[in-house]
Design an enzyme around this catalytic site. Structure first.
Site: not given
Ligand code: GRF
Length: 203
Positions: A92, A109, A111, A152
């Site tokens: 994040l 990445n 998304h 993105d």
């Molecule tokens: C996922 O939905 C991914 O697409 C997004 O963040 C979320 C991460 O989930 N970028 P996790 O930590 O892999 O369970």
């Protein structure tokens, strides 16, 4: 031949888990999961990494820290481990230009929408699925892409559509997108990129 890969995480790490499971199952032969970096110490993803005997590090961006300074710390860590490929799996913290530049076409990445829908700044986590439901789309999905300086906005590597069903809540839709798209698409695409990198190395 394998590619030394770091996975950057902030949360639960289910996408990391999907890759670790794929590695164990033998479907990611070109990927060496060398390091998992978390932006926060309480990310459950760290437990998953430890269980799989993968090295971990926590690198938190201090509020007063300049983005490029944080980027430099991250680059030092990645270089110290000889990392060639970086996967953002629910990471994040926005990465500054020095990191993006250093890993041009070597940073991936995932998304949780079909880019260019519901992406860019502010679209993360449940917000993506809330926006999809609010717009009333009948199909959403996931996208795996290279990271560039636009949120993105990098080259799209793979996409997988997922149906929206009547009565879906953001949580239900998020889970379906993960199960039917993210957990399949990410391991497969990371392996394909790593395979290509090893091929280019020997060319
Ligand atoms: C996922 O939905 C991914 O697409 C997004 O963040 C979320 C991460 O989930 N970028 P996790 O930590 O892999 O369970």
């Amino acid at each position: 031949m394998t590619v030394k890969t770091a996975v950057l995480v902030s949360g639960g790490g289910t996408n990391l888990q999907a890759m670790l499971d794929a590695k164990k199952a033998g479907t990611m032969p070109h990927v060496d999961f060398t390091l998992v970096v978390a932006s926060r110490a309480d990310a459950f993803a760290l437990e998953r990494a430890k269980k799989a005997s993968i090295g971990t590090a926590v690198l938190r961006k201090e509020k007063t820290e300049a983005p490029e300074a944080y980027g430099e710390r991250l680059l030092e860590l990645l270089r110290a481990h000889g990392i060639e490929l970086v996967v953002l799996a629910g990471f994040l913290t926005i990465l500054p230009e020095n990191v993006v530049r250093a890993y041009d076409h070597r940073m991936i990445n995932i998304h949780p929408s079909l880019i260019p829908a519901f992406c860019g700044e502010g679209f993360y986590g449940l917000r993506v699925h809330e926006a999809a439901l609010a717009r009333g789309v009948k199909v959403t999905g996931a996208t795996v892409h290279f990271v560039n300086e636009i949120a993105d906005g990098g080259e799209i590597l793979a996409q997988q559509p997922v149906a929206v069903r009547p009565g879906d809540t953001p949580e239900v839709l998020q889970r379906r997108v993960m199960e039917e798209a993210e957990w399949i698409l990410l391991p497969r695409t990371v392996e394909a990129v790593a395979a290509k990198m090893t091929e280019d190395r020997t060319a």
